[in-house]
Design an enzyme around this catalytic site. Structure first.
Site, PDB file in Angstrom:
ATOM      1  N   SER A   1      13.583  -5.361  -4.680  1.00 20.91           N
ATOM      2  CA  SER A   1      13.766  -6.711  -5.259  1.00 20.91           C
ATOM      3  C   SER A   1      15.214  -6.988  -6.014  1.00 20.91           C
ATOM      4  O   SER A   1      15.685  -6.207  -6.871  1.00 20.91           O
ATOM      5  CB  SER A   1      12.873  -6.985  -6.240  1.00 20.91           C
ATOM      6  OG  SER A   1      12.797  -8.375  -6.892  1.00 20.91           O
TER       7      SER A   1
ATOM      8  N   TYR B   1       8.318  -5.207 -13.661  1.00 19.29           N
ATOM      9  CA  TYR B   1       8.483  -5.482 -12.094  1.00 19.29           C
ATOM     10  C   TYR B   1      10.024  -4.788 -11.768  1.00 19.29           C
ATOM     11  O   TYR B   1      10.140  -3.909 -11.043  1.00 19.29           O
ATOM     12  CB  TYR B   1       8.234  -6.953 -11.899  1.00 19.29           C
ATOM     13  CG  TYR B   1       8.478  -7.242 -10.331  1.00 19.29           C
ATOM     14  CD1 TYR B   1       7.895  -6.541  -9.345  1.00 19.29           C
ATOM     15  CD2 TYR B   1       9.474  -8.063  -9.991  1.00 19.29           C
ATOM     16  CE1 TYR B   1       7.861  -6.712  -8.015  1.00 19.29           C
ATOM     17  CE2 TYR B   1       9.723  -8.432  -8.901  1.00 19.29           C
ATOM     18  CZ  TYR B   1       8.632  -7.685  -7.693  1.00 19.29           C
ATOM     19  OH  TYR B   1       9.092  -7.955  -6.354  1.00 19.29           O
TER      20      TYR B   1
HETATM   21  N1  LIG Z   1       8.565 -13.263  -2.183  1.00 14.81           N
HETATM   22  C1  LIG Z   1       9.694 -12.977  -2.809  1.00 14.81           C
HETATM   23  O1  LIG Z   1      10.595 -13.829  -3.491  1.00 14.81           O
HETATM   24  C2  LIG Z   1      10.132 -11.810  -3.018  1.00 14.81           C
HETATM   25  C3  LIG Z   1      11.405 -11.281  -3.625  1.00 14.81           C
HETATM   26  C4  LIG Z   1      11.582  -9.676  -3.871  1.00 14.81           C
HETATM   27  C5  LIG Z   1      10.930  -8.918  -3.434  1.00 14.81           C
HETATM   28  N2  LIG Z   1       9.737  -9.090  -2.913  1.00 14.81           N
HETATM   29  C6  LIG Z   1       9.015  -7.915  -2.443  1.00 14.81           C
HETATM   30  O2  LIG Z   1       8.660  -8.230  -1.051  1.00 14.81           O
HETATM   31  C7  LIG Z   1       7.340  -7.417  -0.986  1.00 14.81           C
HETATM   32  C8  LIG Z   1       6.339  -8.396  -0.023  1.00 14.81           C
HETATM   33  O3  LIG Z   1       5.882  -9.362  -0.877  1.00 14.81           O
HETATM   34  P1  LIG Z   1       5.804 -10.833  -0.174  1.00 14.81           P
HETATM   35  O4  LIG Z   1       6.737 -11.798  -1.087  1.00 14.81           O
HETATM   36  O5  LIG Z   1       5.700 -10.918   1.087  1.00 14.81           O
HETATM   37  O6  LIG Z   1       4.510 -11.167  -0.927  1.00 14.81           O
HETATM   38  P2  LIG Z   1       2.979 -11.015  -0.582  1.00 14.81           P
HETATM   39  O7  LIG Z   1       2.899 -12.296   0.639  1.00 14.81           O
HETATM   40  O8  LIG Z   1       2.105 -11.224  -1.675  1.00 14.81           O
HETATM   41  O9  LIG Z   1       2.847  -9.608   0.048  1.00 14.81           O
HETATM   42  C9  LIG Z   1       2.599  -8.651  -0.418  1.00 14.81           C
HETATM   43  C10 LIG Z   1       1.671  -7.738   0.513  1.00 14.81           C
HETATM   44  O10 LIG Z   1       1.219  -6.367   0.165  1.00 14.81           O
HETATM   45  C11 LIG Z   1      -0.005  -6.284  -0.092  1.00 14.81           C
HETATM   46  N3  LIG Z   1      -0.220  -5.232  -1.105  1.00 14.81           N
HETATM   47  C12 LIG Z   1      -0.176  -5.455  -2.312  1.00 14.81           C
HETATM   48  N4  LIG Z   1      -0.514  -4.453  -3.175  1.00 14.81           N
HETATM   49  C13 LIG Z   1      -1.078  -3.264  -2.270  1.00 14.81           C
HETATM   50  C14 LIG Z   1      -1.437  -2.316  -2.177  1.00 14.81           C
HETATM   51  N5  LIG Z   1      -1.881  -1.592  -3.442  1.00 14.81           N
HETATM   52  N6  LIG Z   1      -1.922  -1.643  -1.180  1.00 14.81           N
HETATM   53  C15 LIG Z   1      -2.100  -2.204  -0.044  1.00 14.81           C
HETATM   54  N7  LIG Z   1      -1.210  -3.400   0.062  1.00 14.81           N
HETATM   55  C16 LIG Z   1      -0.882  -3.969  -0.879  1.00 14.81           C
HETATM   56  C17 LIG Z   1      -1.038  -7.406  -0.202  1.00 14.81           C
HETATM   57  O11 LIG Z   1      -2.013  -7.336   0.592  1.00 14.81           O
HETATM   58  P3  LIG Z   1      -3.283  -7.184  -0.058  1.00 14.81           P
HETATM   59  O12 LIG Z   1      -3.281  -7.926  -1.352  1.00 14.81           O
HETATM   60  O13 LIG Z   1      -4.198  -7.651   0.655  1.00 14.81           O
HETATM   61  O14 LIG Z   1      -3.592  -5.760  -0.465  1.00 14.81           O
HETATM   62  C18 LIG Z   1       0.248  -8.319   0.637  1.00 14.81           C
HETATM   63  O15 LIG Z   1      -0.055  -8.394   1.927  1.00 14.81           O
HETATM   64  C19 LIG Z   1       6.868  -6.891  -1.997  1.00 14.81           C
HETATM   65  O16 LIG Z   1       7.254  -5.609  -2.509  1.00 14.81           O
HETATM   66  C20 LIG Z   1       7.725  -7.934  -3.088  1.00 14.81           C
HETATM   67  O17 LIG Z   1       7.688  -7.153  -4.320  1.00 14.81           O
HETATM   68  C21 LIG Z   1       9.379 -10.380  -2.805  1.00 14.81           C
END
Ligand SMILES: NC(=O)c1ccc[n+]([C@@H]2O[C@H](COP(=O)([O-])OP(=O)(O)OC[C@H]3O[C@@H](n4cnc5c(N)ncnc54)[C@H](OP(=O)(O)O)[C@@H]3O)[C@@H](O)[C@H]2O)c1
Length: 239
Positions: free
Chosen positions: A133, A143
């Site tokens: 991130s 975070y």
């Molecule tokens: N969106 C942004 O702006 C952004 C920016 C920078 C980085 N990121 C990073 O991108 C990645 C994906 O996030 P996203 O933005 O796509 O949000 P998201 O839609 O909330 O996706 C996160 C996914 O991770 C799964 N997850 C979380 N904890 C878990 C665990 N302990 N075991 C198994 N699965 C788990 C969740 O599914 P369940 O809840 O069903 O387990 C969900 O499908 C993350 O690492 C996040 O930190 C996002």
């Protein structure tokens, strides 16, 4: 030849887009997450396999091992998120410790334990890609610290896996809309401020991140390892 790909947290957001992009190339993909209903729907729509797994739990991971192919070409450690979002303010030192541990479990241990689990079955010439991130560079409490630790750990991992011709990199997204990341806390002002911070004047889309992950796992990127690749529309530059 069809490759075998594991995308953690592949039921929603960025992980789902990564899984979709690999599946569109004809690869065999397994997505994971904690919510079976979400995974089942995504897997059906994308034409991929799914397995329920909490990647912070050694027991849950041990069960996952039984469901995975004997050889994996690409591991995408995408599962994560800011566990402070929607959580109550921590109370006292015990509350602070619990909140930081949750953050490190979710954003660092998920990747460390999953990589440890499948390391032995990663094929030569394969790739490990973690989703970090922009928060690691800009500073965002526990975070950002957890995502920075992920990138630091990856430097050594690249050396370990490099001996077998396997690359290890971090893709570090900026603001990506159309995910579950922010829950219901994102305001119009917050969205506009994040878009204004980019050079390209738009929020990131999950497909923007998927494109870079695909490249890092491609034949053209076999000399690219131990790096953090920023994908943020110019919102932050490392130089
Ligand atoms: N969106 C942004 O702006 C952004 C920016 C920078 C980085 N990121 C990073 O991108 C990645 C994906 O996030 P996203 O933005 O796509 O949000 P998201 O839609 O909330 O996706 C996160 C996914 O991770 C799964 N997850 C979380 N904890 C878990 C665990 N302990 N075991 C198994 N699965 C788990 C969740 O599914 P369940 O809840 O069903 O387990 C969900 O499908 C993350 O690492 C996040 O930190 C996002």
């Amino acid at each position: 030849m069809t490759r075998h790909i594991l995308v953690t947290g592949g039921g929603t957001g960025i992980g789902r887009a990564i899984a979709a992009a690999f599946a569109e190339q004809g690869e065999t993909v397994v997505i994971t997450g904690r919510r079976e209903a979400v995974l089942k729907q995504a897997a059906g729509e994308l034409g991929v396999e799914y397995a329920v797994c909490d990647h912070t739990s050694p027991d849950s991971l041990a069960a996952l091992a039984e469901r995975l192919p004997a050889s994996l070409d690409v591991l995408v450690n995408n599962a994560g998120g800011n566990t402070d979002i929607g959580a109550a303010e921590p109370e006292g030192l015990a509350g602070t410790a619990a909140a930081w541990r949750r953050q490190f479990d979710t954003n660092l241990l998920t990747a460390v334990l999953t990589t440890e689990l499948v390391s032995g079955r990663l094929a030569p010439g394969g790739a490990v890609v973690h989703v970090g991130s922009i928060a690691a560079d800009k500073g965002n409490g526990s975070y950002g610290a957890a995502k920075a630790a992920l990138a630091s750990w990856n430097v050594g991992l690249a050396r370990t896996l490099g001996a077998r011709g396997i690359t290890a990199n971090v893709v570090s997204p900026g603001y990506v809309a159309e995910t579950e990341f922010f829950g219901d806390i994102m305001t119009e002002e917050g969205h506009a401020a994040r878009v204004a911070a980019t050079a390209v004047g738009r929020p990131g889309e999950p497909a923007d991140i998927a494109g870079t992950v695909l490249y890092l796992a491609s034949p053209g990127a076999r000399y690219l390892t131990g790096q953090t690749v920023n994908v943020n529309g110019g919102a932050w530059s490392s130089r």
